[in-house]
Design a protein around this motif. Structure first.
Motif, PDB file in Angstrom:
ATOM      1  N   MET A   8      -0.669  -5.433  10.677  1.00  0.00           N
ATOM      2  CA  MET A   8       0.447  -5.724   9.765  1.00  0.00           C
ATOM      3  C   MET A   8      -0.043  -5.802   8.319  1.00  0.00           C
ATOM      4  SD  MET A   8       3.741  -6.408   9.363  1.00  0.00           S
ATOM      5  CE  MET A   8       4.697  -7.502  10.400  1.00  0.00           C
ATOM      6  N   ASP A   9      -1.177  -6.435   8.090  1.00  0.00           N
ATOM      7  CA  ASP A   9      -1.715  -6.526   6.729  1.00  0.00           C
ATOM      8  C   ASP A   9      -2.061  -5.142   6.186  1.00  0.00           C
ATOM      9  OD1 ASP A   9      -1.399  -9.266   6.851  1.00  0.00           O
ATOM     10  OD2 ASP A   9      -3.538  -9.698   7.144  1.00  0.00           O
ATOM     11  N   ARG A  10      -2.615  -4.285   7.025  1.00  0.00           N
ATOM     12  CA  ARG A  10      -2.932  -2.915   6.599  1.00  0.00           C
ATOM     13  C   ARG A  10      -1.648  -2.137   6.279  1.00  0.00           C
ATOM     14  NH1 ARG A  10      -6.234  -0.047  10.813  1.00  0.00           N
ATOM     15  NH2 ARG A  10      -6.242   1.598   9.256  1.00  0.00           N
ATOM     16  N   LEU A  11      -0.596  -2.338   7.084  1.00  0.00           N
ATOM     17  CA  LEU A  11       0.685  -1.673   6.820  1.00  0.00           C
ATOM     18  C   LEU A  11       1.252  -2.129   5.478  1.00  0.00           C
ATOM     19  CD1 LEU A  11       3.076   0.130   7.633  1.00  0.00           C
ATOM     20  CD2 LEU A  11       4.051  -1.883   8.767  1.00  0.00           C
ATOM     21  N   THR A  12       1.268  -3.427   5.243  1.00  0.00           N
ATOM     22  CA  THR A  12       1.794  -3.952   3.979  1.00  0.00           C
ATOM     23  C   THR A  12       1.044  -3.355   2.796  1.00  0.00           C
ATOM     24  OG1 THR A  12       2.478  -6.003   5.057  1.00  0.00           O
ATOM     25  CG2 THR A  12       2.237  -6.061   2.664  1.00  0.00           C
ATOM     26  N   ASP A  13      -0.263  -3.282   2.895  1.00  0.00           N
ATOM     27  CA  ASP A  13      -1.073  -2.708   1.832  1.00  0.00           C
ATOM     28  C   ASP A  13      -0.749  -1.220   1.635  1.00  0.00           C
ATOM     29  OD1 ASP A  13      -3.415  -3.054  -0.072  1.00  0.00           O
ATOM     30  OD2 ASP A  13      -4.188  -1.438   1.207  1.00  0.00           O
ATOM     31  N   ALA A  14      -0.552  -0.489   2.731  1.00  0.00           N
ATOM     32  CA  ALA A  14      -0.291   0.955   2.664  1.00  0.00           C
ATOM     33  C   ALA A  14       1.124   1.277   2.177  1.00  0.00           C
ATOM     34  CB  ALA A  14      -0.536   1.610   4.026  1.00  0.00           C
ATOM     35  N   VAL A  15       2.028   0.300   2.243  1.00  0.00           N
ATOM     36  CA  VAL A  15       3.391   0.500   1.761  1.00  0.00           C
ATOM     37  C   VAL A  15       3.522   0.049   0.308  1.00  0.00           C
ATOM     38  CG1 VAL A  15       5.775  -0.327   2.034  1.00  0.00           C
ATOM     39  CG2 VAL A  15       4.469   0.367   4.034  1.00  0.00           C
ATOM     40  N   THR A  16       2.669  -0.878  -0.114  1.00  0.00           N
ATOM     41  CA  THR A  16       2.793  -1.447  -1.456  1.00  0.00           C
ATOM     42  C   THR A  16       1.565  -1.139  -2.316  1.00  0.00           C
ATOM     43  OG1 THR A  16       1.979  -3.600  -0.679  1.00  0.00           O
ATOM     44  CG2 THR A  16       4.362  -3.273  -0.695  1.00  0.00           C
ATOM     45  N   THR A  17       0.612  -2.022  -2.322  1.00  0.00           N
ATOM     46  CA  THR A  17      -0.517  -1.979  -3.247  1.00  0.00           C
ATOM     47  C   THR A  17      -1.237  -0.646  -3.294  1.00  0.00           C
ATOM     48  OG1 THR A  17      -0.802  -4.324  -2.767  1.00  0.00           O
ATOM     49  CG2 THR A  17      -2.580  -3.244  -3.962  1.00  0.00           C
ATOM     50  N   HIS A  18      -1.515  -0.069  -2.146  1.00  0.00           N
ATOM     51  CA  HIS A  18      -2.225   1.213  -2.067  1.00  0.00           C
ATOM     52  C   HIS A  18      -1.408   2.188  -1.216  1.00  0.00           C
ATOM     53  CE1 HIS A  18      -5.439  -1.824  -2.731  1.00  0.00           C
ATOM     54  NE2 HIS A  18      -5.743  -0.974  -3.682  1.00  0.00           N
ATOM     55  N   ALA A  19      -0.237   2.557  -1.700  1.00  0.00           N
ATOM     56  CA  ALA A  19       0.676   3.412  -0.927  1.00  0.00           C
ATOM     57  C   ALA A  19      -0.055   4.636  -0.379  1.00  0.00           C
ATOM     58  CB  ALA A  19       1.862   3.833  -1.786  1.00  0.00           C
ATOM     59  N   ASP A  20       0.014   4.787   0.951  1.00  0.00           N
ATOM     60  CA  ASP A  20      -0.739   5.861   1.602  1.00  0.00           C
ATOM     61  C   ASP A  20      -0.053   6.230   2.914  1.00  0.00           C
ATOM     62  OD1 ASP A  20      -2.593   7.474   2.996  1.00  0.00           O
ATOM     63  OD2 ASP A  20      -4.290   6.428   2.065  1.00  0.00           O
ATOM     64  N   LEU A  21       0.646   7.361   2.924  1.00  0.00           N
ATOM     65  CA  LEU A  21       1.371   7.781   4.121  1.00  0.00           C
ATOM     66  C   LEU A  21       0.442   8.101   5.282  1.00  0.00           C
ATOM     67  CD1 LEU A  21       4.172   9.996   2.559  1.00  0.00           C
ATOM     68  CD2 LEU A  21       4.342   7.635   3.386  1.00  0.00           C
TER      69      LEU A  21
END
Length: 144
Positions: A8-21
């Motif tokens: 979940m923490d990795r998802l949050t980071d990938a959606v916000t701080t470091h957006a990465d599809l």
């Protein structure tokens, strides 16, 4: 910290701080199911990644302020505030695209992710869609 919390923490980071599809795609199981207030039920990794693509393009520099964070067994739960400026087009569920409003948004929401073998298999996102649309200036001035 357990596996669900880490994912979940990795998802949050990938959606916000470091957006990465690409990272988002790696975090969901191929047959994952998600539910969102604006798109309803999404079946399969590709549909879920497409949902996040539209959000990360519409609000590319979003942040997430965690208010509460839990992990129960194979499920992680976050309550927090998603914030950012709408600088990209916003795709609507009916296929229409709205140009960027340049408005700041700040939405309180809850995410629930169930994880198996390191990937999200069930994901739930809850936020007030009317509040979101109102902050973007997309609701009529008159009350309904």
């Amino acid at each position: 910290m357990g596996e669900a919390r880490e994912v979940m923490d990795r998802l949050t980071d990938a959606v916000t701080t470091h957006a990465d599809l690409k990272v988002i795609s790696e975090l969901y199981a191929e047959d994952a199911v998600a539910f969102t207030p604006d798109e309803g039920e999404l079946r399969g990794r590709d549909s879920i990644v497409e949902y996040w693509r539209t959000m990360t393009e519409a609000i590319p520099e979003a942040t997430f302020q965690s208010l509460h964070s839990y992990e129960v067994g194979d499920t992680a739960i976050d309550e927090g505030i998603f914030s950012g400026r709408n600088t990209g087009p916003l795709e609507l569920p009916n296929g229409e695209t709205l140009p960027a409003t340049q408005k700041e948004i700040r939405i309180r929401g809850v995410d629930i992710a169930t994880v198996k073998d390191g990937r999200i298999v069930d994901y739930r996102l809850y936020f007030d869609e009317m509040d979101f649309l109102g902050q973007l200036g997309l609701l009529p001035d008159e009350p309904f």
